[in-house]
Structure formats: structure tokens, C-alpha cells
Design an enzyme around this catalytic site. Structure first.
Site, PDB file in Angstrom:
ATOM      1  N   HIS A  28      72.740  59.540  61.329  1.00  0.00           N
ATOM      2  CA  HIS A  28      71.427  58.891  61.260  1.00  0.00           C
ATOM      3  C   HIS A  28      70.859  58.773  62.663  1.00  0.00           C
ATOM      4  O   HIS A  28      71.591  58.609  63.626  1.00  0.00           O
ATOM      5  CB  HIS A  28      71.570  57.483  60.652  1.00  0.00           C
ATOM      6  N   ASP A  32      71.378  58.480  51.753  1.00  0.00           N
ATOM      7  CA  ASP A  32      71.316  59.629  50.836  1.00  0.00           C
ATOM      8  C   ASP A  32      72.677  60.062  50.301  1.00  0.00           C
ATOM      9  O   ASP A  32      72.746  60.905  49.405  1.00  0.00           O
ATOM     10  CB  ASP A  32      70.658  60.808  51.569  1.00  0.00           C
TER      11      ASP A  32
HETATM   12  C1  SDX Z   1      67.061  59.675  56.245  1.00  0.00           C
HETATM   13  O1  SDX Z   1      65.051  57.672  60.289  1.00  0.00           O
HETATM   14  C2  SDX Z   1      65.281  57.112  59.141  1.00  0.00           C
HETATM   15  O2  SDX Z   1      65.262  55.926  58.981  1.00  0.00           O
HETATM   16  C3  SDX Z   1      65.503  58.088  57.981  1.00  0.00           C
HETATM   17  C4  SDX Z   1      65.981  57.447  56.689  1.00  0.00           C
HETATM   18  C5  SDX Z   1      64.901  56.596  56.071  1.00  0.00           C
HETATM   19  O3  SDX Z   1      65.237  55.685  55.299  1.00  0.00           O
HETATM   20  O4  SDX Z   1      63.700  56.906  56.279  1.00  0.00           O
HETATM   21  O5  SDX Z   1      67.120  56.665  56.928  1.00  0.00           O
HETATM   22  C6  SDX Z   1      66.338  58.501  55.646  1.00  0.00           C
HETATM   23  O6  SDX Z   1      66.425  60.611  56.638  1.00  0.00           O
HETATM   24  C7  SDX Z   1      68.552  59.605  56.390  1.00  0.00           C
HETATM   25  C8  SDX Z   1      69.149  60.895  57.075  1.00  0.00           C
HETATM   26  C9  SDX Z   1      69.308  61.959  55.980  1.00  0.00           C
HETATM   27  N1  SDX Z   1      69.670  63.260  56.592  1.00  0.00           N
HETATM   28  C10 SDX Z   1      70.919  63.787  56.433  1.00  0.00           C
HETATM   29  O7  SDX Z   1      71.831  63.218  55.852  1.00  0.00           O
HETATM   30  C11 SDX Z   1      71.077  65.183  57.032  1.00  0.00           C
HETATM   31  C12 SDX Z   1      72.417  65.290  57.744  1.00  0.00           C
HETATM   32  N2  SDX Z   1      72.319  64.457  58.975  1.00  0.00           N
HETATM   33  C13 SDX Z   1      71.974  65.143  60.196  1.00  0.00           C
HETATM   34  O8  SDX Z   1      71.128  66.225  60.064  1.00  0.00           O
HETATM   35  C14 SDX Z   1      71.678  64.189  61.362  1.00  0.00           C
HETATM   36  O9  SDX Z   1      72.674  63.258  61.380  1.00  0.00           O
HETATM   37  C15 SDX Z   1      70.366  63.458  61.405  1.00  0.00           C
HETATM   38  C16 SDX Z   1      69.206  64.400  61.319  1.00  0.00           C
HETATM   39  C17 SDX Z   1      70.273  62.481  60.292  1.00  0.00           C
HETATM   40  C18 SDX Z   1      70.325  62.682  62.719  1.00  0.00           C
HETATM   41  O10 SDX Z   1      70.234  63.590  63.709  1.00  0.00           O
HETATM   42  P1  SDX Z   1      70.379  63.104  65.245  1.00  0.00           P
HETATM   43  O11 SDX Z   1      70.440  61.640  65.412  1.00  0.00           O
HETATM   44  O12 SDX Z   1      69.357  63.869  65.994  1.00  0.00           O
HETATM   45  O13 SDX Z   1      71.811  63.546  65.561  1.00  0.00           O
HETATM   46  P2  SDX Z   1      72.085  64.893  66.226  1.00  0.00           P
HETATM   47  O14 SDX Z   1      71.547  65.969  65.361  1.00  0.00           O
HETATM   48  O15 SDX Z   1      71.670  64.794  67.657  1.00  0.00           O
HETATM   49  O16 SDX Z   1      73.675  64.907  66.133  1.00  0.00           O
HETATM   50  C19 SDX Z   1      74.467  64.299  67.139  1.00  0.00           C
HETATM   51  C20 SDX Z   1      75.781  65.025  67.014  1.00  0.00           C
HETATM   52  C21 SDX Z   1      75.611  66.559  67.142  1.00  0.00           C
HETATM   53  O17 SDX Z   1      76.848  67.054  67.624  1.00  0.00           O
HETATM   54  P3  SDX Z   1      76.956  67.339  69.240  1.00  0.00           P
HETATM   55  O18 SDX Z   1      75.741  68.131  69.632  1.00  0.00           O
HETATM   56  O19 SDX Z   1      76.988  65.944  69.876  1.00  0.00           O
HETATM   57  O20 SDX Z   1      78.254  68.081  69.380  1.00  0.00           O
HETATM   58  O21 SDX Z   1      76.339  64.812  65.706  1.00  0.00           O
HETATM   59  C22 SDX Z   1      76.418  66.034  65.004  1.00  0.00           C
HETATM   60  C23 SDX Z   1      75.481  66.999  65.705  1.00  0.00           C
HETATM   61  O22 SDX Z   1      75.916  68.342  65.527  1.00  0.00           O
HETATM   62  N3  SDX Z   1      75.977  65.754  63.646  1.00  0.00           N
HETATM   63  C24 SDX Z   1      76.579  66.219  62.561  1.00  0.00           C
HETATM   64  C25 SDX Z   1      75.882  65.641  61.493  1.00  0.00           C
HETATM   65  N4  SDX Z   1      74.897  64.865  61.945  1.00  0.00           N
HETATM   66  C26 SDX Z   1      74.947  64.937  63.294  1.00  0.00           C
HETATM   67  N5  SDX Z   1      77.618  67.062  62.393  1.00  0.00           N
HETATM   68  C27 SDX Z   1      77.972  67.326  61.116  1.00  0.00           C
HETATM   69  N6  SDX Z   1      77.351  66.820  60.016  1.00  0.00           N
HETATM   70  C28 SDX Z   1      76.310  65.955  60.186  1.00  0.00           C
HETATM   71  N7  SDX Z   1      75.717  65.447  59.117  1.00  0.00           N
END
Ligand code: SDX
Length: 393
Positions: free
Chosen positions: A272, A329
Site C-alpha cells: 500500500h 482488496d
Molecule cells: C488500493 O491509496 C489508497 O488509499 C488506495 C486504496 C484506497 O482505499 O483507495 O487503499 C485502495 O488501491 C489498495 C492497493 C491495491 N493494489 C494492489 O494490491 C496491487 C499490488 N500492490 C502494489 O502494486 C503496490 O504495493 C502498490 C501500488 C499498492 C503500492 O505501491 P508503492 O507504495 O509505490 O510501492 P512500490 O511499488 O514502490 O513497492 C515498494 C517495493 C518494491 O520493491 P523494491 O523496488 O523496493 O525492491 O515493494 C515491492 C516493489 O517491487 N512491492 C511488491 C508488491 N508491492 C510492492 N512486491 C510484490 N508484490 C507486491 N504486491
């Protein structure tokens, strides 16, 4: 030209939005609507009461709630010409694309909403109409996807019962709506109702800041929510769990894939932008999953896979170091499935729940007379270049 910009520390120029609607603390995992803990609202309130709280700022008295529900129930019909849109959508077209088109089109059927300088009463009427008609349109999207005749709203039902009646009812007979289903739906809609300045809410605020009408602003929010990294994640989670199930339930393999930088696979429903602890909504939904599936007598292997996935991931340093926890989710789709919804409908259900939050945030931005949104940038491109003739490039 060095690329550094000194930002005025006043809030006006820090880009941070000032809001009194929702408070969340991502480090600790706290979420409150107008100061009320989400745990209390999810257990004791109803979706329409929470909608009132978010939009008007206080829990309603009995009289205020009755009037609010009466107004909404008497605006659930949509102009019959709105049905013509369904004749144009190709069969199988995604419900979120349909919904953003239909909500944007409501402006055409409510020309008063295009007037500038609407009075508070005029704005309130559009808010009531939108909450009422969105539930009808979401249920009609589902009915049309089945090739079934649409079901009209009935004023004798409360909001959520009416929505379930229009979604799962039949022209040929009245169906019994199970109170367990209504209670589960209320809880899910409450948990999605607002979430501070997330991607789709920020979209609603910035579109509304140009004085675009309410319907256009909400239609833009629906489009932003559609993305699989945002609201689209609930559909992606269940599709992921089904894939793991078909793959023999080998959770370790899929957790390894999620960690592999060369693999584009991400654990949907995990991580998140703000929560670096458990999403409080995920905790409530996970518990509700067990209760509701048991009460409905539903066995769902994907719930067992989800729990195992959570257990393996939360004991893995990759996820722990990055503070990646289940979000709203991760479990919601399992309940939607148990209530009879197909995966394609999950994100429009998220939109239906988020509608009061979007409206409250749009109303707050208008009431505060905030200037038109204009995010700043730090320019890092080329500075001085001379045009050259194409032959010499
Ligand atoms: C919602 O903002 C809100 O409030 C949204 C929400 C709402 O109520 O409106 O809460 C609803 O959108 C919830 C999120 C739903 N999305 C997902 O579940 C999709 C999977 N999650 C990811 O895509 C990701 O975690 C995000 C998009 C939710 C957050 O992205 P960030 O904060 O930009 O995190 P990041 O992409 O910078 O990741 C940081 C690290 C990375 O690794 P490194 O570069 O540090 O090595 O964590 C890893 C990412 O690769 N990572 C994951 C991951 N999420 C982040 N690795 C594997 N699986 C994941 N799900």
C-alpha cells in the site's frame, strides 16, 4: 536552471490537501471517518448512515436519516433513455468502462448540474440523485451482462436491500434477500467509503477544481479506480487466487515469483502507498470472510489459499522488510464471490462504496473554494536548443 526549486513551506504550496473527512495513520494502521474508528462504523452502522456522516460531517439524527433515505429512495429511477447506452456497449465490455460512461452521461440528463453558482440545496439534490441512481445503474450493468431484463427499484426496500433486489431479483418473481447478505454488503460498502487522498479521490478533487460538474468529476474518479494497482486489484486478487488454485495451490512458488525482480508478477492485494502495517480494513474483511461464508454455508478453497499466502508472505523477509501487508482488496473479492457477484463486477462494487467519499471530498473542495488544481513540477529536461533543418539531423 540547476533543477532545484525552493518550495514555500505554507500548506498552499506543499501540495498537501487539507481535509477534515478521513484520518489514516499508515504506520500504526488507523482509519477514522470524521473521527469515528472504522471498526465501530463497520460493526454498528449502515452504509447510508456512513454516507451521511462523510458528506455532512456528523452522524444523522433519526429524523435526518429518515429524510436522507426517503430522498434517495425517491430518486433511484433513471431516465428511460439511459437504457439506450446499454444497446451501444459491446457485450462483455468491462463494467467500469460502462459505469464511467453512464455516470458522465447523467450530466446530460441533469442539465441543472451544469449551472455555475449552484445553491447548497441545488448541489444537495444532485448529490442525492447520484447516490440513488448509481446503485440502479450498477445493478443494470450486471443484469445486461447476463442478457436479463433490468429490475426496477422498490421504495419499500432500504438502499442496500434495494441494490441486491435489483441485482439478483427476477421480473418473474420476488426473491428473499438474506439479511446476512445485506449485512455483509453494508459492511463492505462502509469499508470502501473513503480513504483520504488516494489516486481516484485526488482525481475527483482535481477535476472538480476546474468547476466541472459533479457527474464529470465522479466519472473521472471511476476511471482512475479502474486501474489494477488501485481499485482493480480486488478483481486481480481473485483471478490470482484462482490461478494458484489451478496450479495446485503451490503458494511458495507464487510468493517466490512475486519476489523475483525479473518476473512482472506482483502479489495482488498486498502492499500500500500509505499503510506500512496491516490495513485495518483487511483485518475486518478477513474476519467477516469466515463469518459470512459459514453463515451462507459456502466453501471456498480460495479463502484457504489466501490465508496460506498471507501466512507465507508475512513470514518472508522480502515482504517484512518492505512492510508489505494485505490491503483492503486481498479478502474482499472472496466475500463478493460468496454473495454471488462475478469478478468483473468487483471494481464497480468498490466504486459504489467509494461514492460517498468522493462526493464528500468534492463538496469539501468546493466549500473551501480551493483554487484550480495545478501540481508543480521540477523541470529536468534540455534547457537551450536551436532548431535544425531535418536534412542535418
Ligand atoms: C488500493 O491509496 C489508497 O488509499 C488506495 C486504496 C484506497 O482505499 O483507495 O487503499 C485502495 O488501491 C489498495 C492497493 C491495491 N493494489 C494492489 O494490491 C496491487 C499490488 N500492490 C502494489 O502494486 C503496490 O504495493 C502498490 C501500488 C499498492 C503500492 O505501491 P508503492 O507504495 O509505490 O510501492 P512500490 O511499488 O514502490 O513497492 C515498494 C517495493 C518494491 O520493491 P523494491 O523496488 O523496493 O525492491 O515493494 C515491492 C516493489 O517491487 N512491492 C511488491 C508488491 N508491492 C510492492 N512486491 C510484490 N508484490 C507486491 N504486491
Amino acid at each position: 536552471q540547476s533543477g532545484f526549486v525552493t518550495l514555500d513551506i505554507g500548506y498552499k504550496n506543499t501540495g498537501a490537501t487539507k481535509s477534515a473527512i478521513t484520518f489514516l495513520d499508515g504506520e500504526v494502521g488507523i482509519l477514522k471517518y470524521r473521527g469515528y474508528p472504522i471498526e465501530q462504523l463497520a460493526e454498528q452502522s449502515t452504509f447510508i448512515e456512513v454516507a451521511y456522516l462523510l458528506i455532512y460531517g456528523n452522524l444523522p439524527t433519526e429524523e435526518q436519516l429518515k429524510a436522507f433515505e426517503y430522498e434517495i429512495s425517491h430518486h433511484t429511477l433513471v431516465h428511460e433513455d439511459m437504457k439506450k447506452f446499454f444497446d451501444g456497449f459491446p457485450s462483455g465490455s468491462h463494467p467500469m468502462g460502462q459505469l464511467s460512461s453512464l455516470i458522465g452521461a447523467l450530466a446530460a440528463f441533469n442539465p441543472a448540474s451544469l449551472k455555475q453558482g449552484l445553491t447548497a440545496e441545488e448541489v444537495n439534490l444532485e448529490i442525492i440523485k447520484l447516490i440513488a441512481k448509481m446503485s440502479t445503474l450498477v445493478s443494470w450493468i450486471y443484469k445486461k451482462s447476463l442478457g436479463h431484463p433490468v429490475i426496477y427499484p422498490r421504495n419499500k426496500f432500504d438502499y442496500v436491500t434495494n441494490f441486491m433486489h435489483m441485482t439478483f431479483g427476477q421480473r418473474t418473481e420476488d426473491i428473499e434477500i438474506d439479511p446476512v447478505v445485506v449485512s455483509a454488503m453494508n459492511k463492505l460498502l462502509i469499508l470502501h467509503a473513503d480513504h483520504e487522498q488516494n489516486c481516484s479521490t485526488s482525481t475527483v478533487r482535481i477535476v472538480g477544481s476546474s468547476d466541472a460538474n459533479l457527474y464529470a468529476s465522479i466519472s473521472a474518479g471511476i476511471s482512475a479506480l479502474w486501474g489494477p494497482l488501485h481499485g482493480g486489484a480486488n478483481q486481480a486478487v481473485v483471478e490470482m487466487l484462482q490461478k494458484i488454485k489451478e496450479d495446485g495451490g503451490d503458494v511458495d512458488k507464487w510468493v517466490a515469483k512475486a519476489k523475483d525482480k525479473n518476473d512482472s508478477f506482483r502479489l495482488m492485494g498486498f502492499g500500500h502507498r500509505v499503510y506500512k502495517n496491516f490495513d485495518p480494513r483487511a483485518k475486518i474483511i478477513k474476519k467477516a470472510c469466515d463469518d459470512i461464508l459459514e453463515k451462507l454455508g459456502v466453501q471456498d478453497e480460495t479463502l484457504d489459499i489466501a490465508k496460506k499466502l498471507e501466512e507465507v508472505a508475512l513470514s518472508d523477509p522480502y515482504f517484512v522488510e518492505r512492510k508489505l501487508y494485505p490491503n483492503v482488496d486481498f479478502y474482499s473479492g472472496i466475500i463478493y464471490t460468496a454473495l454471488g457477484f462475478p469478478t468483473e463486477m468487483f471494481t464497480v462494487l468498490f466504486a459504489l462504496g467509494r461514492l460517498p467519499g468522493w462526493i464528500a471530498q468534492w463538496k469539501e473542495m468546493k466549500t473551501n473554494k480551493e483554487p484550480i488544481g495545478r501540481p508543480r513540477q521540477i523541470y529536468v529536461g534540455e534547457v537551450n536548443r536551436e532548431y535544425t533543418d531535418i536534412k542535418s539531423r
